[in-house]
Write an enzyme that holds these catalytic residues in place. Structure first.
Site, PDB file in Angstrom:
ATOM      1  N   ARG A  91      -0.039   6.376  -0.120  1.00 23.45           N
ATOM      2  CA  ARG A  91       0.299   5.181  -0.562  1.00 23.45           C
ATOM      3  C   ARG A  91       1.094   5.525  -2.133  1.00 23.45           C
ATOM      4  O   ARG A  91       2.165   4.751  -2.217  1.00 23.45           O
ATOM      5  CB  ARG A  91      -0.654   4.332  -1.085  1.00 23.45           C
ATOM      6  N   LYS A 135      -6.432  -6.866  -1.090  1.00 19.54           N
ATOM      7  CA  LYS A 135      -7.485  -7.445  -1.989  1.00 19.54           C
ATOM      8  C   LYS A 135      -7.726  -8.654  -2.048  1.00 19.54           C
ATOM      9  O   LYS A 135      -6.650  -9.419  -2.031  1.00 19.54           O
ATOM     10  CB  LYS A 135      -7.090  -6.564  -3.445  1.00 19.54           C
ATOM     11  N   ARG A 182      -3.610   0.567   1.901  1.00 21.10           N
ATOM     12  CA  ARG A 182      -4.891   1.031   1.305  1.00 21.10           C
ATOM     13  C   ARG A 182      -5.528   1.527   2.458  1.00 21.10           C
ATOM     14  O   ARG A 182      -5.446   1.016   3.630  1.00 21.10           O
ATOM     15  CB  ARG A 182      -5.347   0.108   0.424  1.00 21.10           C
ATOM     16  N   TYR A 225       4.560   4.055 -11.058  1.00 18.13           N
ATOM     17  CA  TYR A 225       5.502   4.742  -9.994  1.00 18.13           C
ATOM     18  C   TYR A 225       6.744   5.098 -10.537  1.00 18.13           C
ATOM     19  O   TYR A 225       7.565   5.926 -10.358  1.00 18.13           O
ATOM     20  CB  TYR A 225       5.420   4.162  -8.726  1.00 18.13           C
ATOM     21  N   HIS A 282       0.617  -5.613  -4.876  1.00 22.06           N
ATOM     22  CA  HIS A 282       0.044  -5.650  -6.193  1.00 22.06           C
ATOM     23  C   HIS A 282       0.483  -7.087  -6.835  1.00 22.06           C
ATOM     24  O   HIS A 282       1.518  -7.843  -6.490  1.00 22.06           O
ATOM     25  CB  HIS A 282       0.973  -4.731  -7.099  1.00 22.06           C
ATOM     26  N   HIS A 319      -4.919   7.245  -0.751  1.00 22.88           N
ATOM     27  CA  HIS A 319      -4.212   6.751  -1.887  1.00 22.88           C
ATOM     28  C   HIS A 319      -3.091   7.536  -2.110  1.00 22.88           C
ATOM     29  O   HIS A 319      -1.965   7.068  -2.675  1.00 22.88           O
ATOM     30  CB  HIS A 319      -5.259   6.421  -3.052  1.00 22.88           C
TER      31      HIS A 319
END
Length: 298
Positions: free
Chosen positions: A247, A173, A149, A279, A270, A244
């Site tokens: 990514r 995150k 990110r 994806y 994630h 992004h």
């Protein structure tokens, strides 16, 4: 208690107790501040389902995206539930609030040959020793090589990169730390930047930050966005591209190459496998497109 006071207490709770990222807290604060502006700073117990529906309707009339409306709905539900848990009101007016369905938008993905061409061109440009070219190439290689990110890239320090183990330690995150593998091209680009270019950017404000801006401080996301857009928009054919997208591209190319979905989930950081599964849709769409173009019975 007035709504504005409750919003302030709630967002403090998100930051200090739940330890959400500053960007997430800002988004919740912005949404709830807009709620106050729309329905008025009334007493908390006066807010009912119709006030919440009016607020969402006003946002709809302004052309707000369904994904943003869904986020707002989730945010106000969390807020209302918290006010009940804390004893600020007896009932939750958001229980019957319907969440708008999100539309599925496939991410922008650059092809592997396109990225190879761009990154190779960056290496050629950096061969002359231009500090910005060396830095920008290292940024692109790191974003794509580690599927990072933009916030993770900007937060890297010199000691984050472990060349001997070919990894980089990132803070994702929720302040969650993970170790991500990096390929030889990314490690080589980082080393070239660190030795030949970073000293040209260093000032007293640099500290231990790996990637630096023109004024010597830690590089900011806007600069990284500009680097990616300037470098890739022409090749990809759209200005709607940013960090992004690299990514997204990395994740898609890994799955195209046969990588396990759970391994990609761990690489991306994630929390949910469902987030990573988008994806697989990208890969399927690329396969279907190739089929339609090439198969004689398509």
């Amino acid at each position: 208690m007035l709504i504005s006071a409750a919003v302030s207490a709630y967002t403090d709770h998100l930051a200090t107790v739940r330890r959400l990222s500053p960007a997430t807290v800002r988004a919740y604060r912005s949404d709830l501040t807009d709620l106050v502006a729309t329905i008025g700073d009334r007493k908390l117990e006066e807010v009912d389902i119709e006030h919440l529906r009016d607020w969402l309707w006003a946002a709809t009339q302004r052309g707000m995206a369904r994904s943003t409306l869904a986020r707002r709905t989730a945010g106000v539900r969390g807020f209302c539930a918290w006010t009940v848990e804390e004893g600020h009101r007896a009932t939750d007016p958001s229980l019957r609030l319907v969440t708008p369905k999100r539309g599925r938008t496939l991410p922008t993905v650059a092809t592997a040959p396109t990225l190879a061409e761009v990154l190779d061109a960056g290496r050629i440009a950096g061969a002359g020793g231009d500090p910005h070219a060396l830095r920008d190439t290292a940024i692109l290689e790191t974003l794509y090589g580690g599927a990072l990110r933009v916030s993770e890239l900007c937060g890297l320090d010199l000691e984050s990169v472990d060349s001997s183990n070919a990894t980089v330690r990132v803070i994702g995150k929720g302040s969650k730390e993970r170790v991500v593998p990096l390929g030889a091209p990314a490690l080589s680009a980082i080393e070239a930047y660190r030795v030949r270019a970073r000293p040209a950017f260093v000032t007293e404000a640099s500290g231990t930050a790996l990637f630096l801006g023109t004024r010597g401080g830690r590089i900011n996301p806007r600069t990284v966005y500009d680097v990616v857009r300037r470098t890739l928009s022409a090749q990809v054919g759209t200005d709607n591209i940013g960090p992004h997208s690299l990514r997204h591209s990395a994740a898609t190319h890994l799955l195209d190459g046969g990588a396990d979905l759970r391994a990609v989930q761990e690489l991306l950081g994630h929390a949910s496998l469902g987030t990573t599964q988008i994806y697989t849709h990208v890969s399927t769409e690329r396969l279907a497109s190739a089929y339609r173009l090439a198969h004689p019975r398509a």
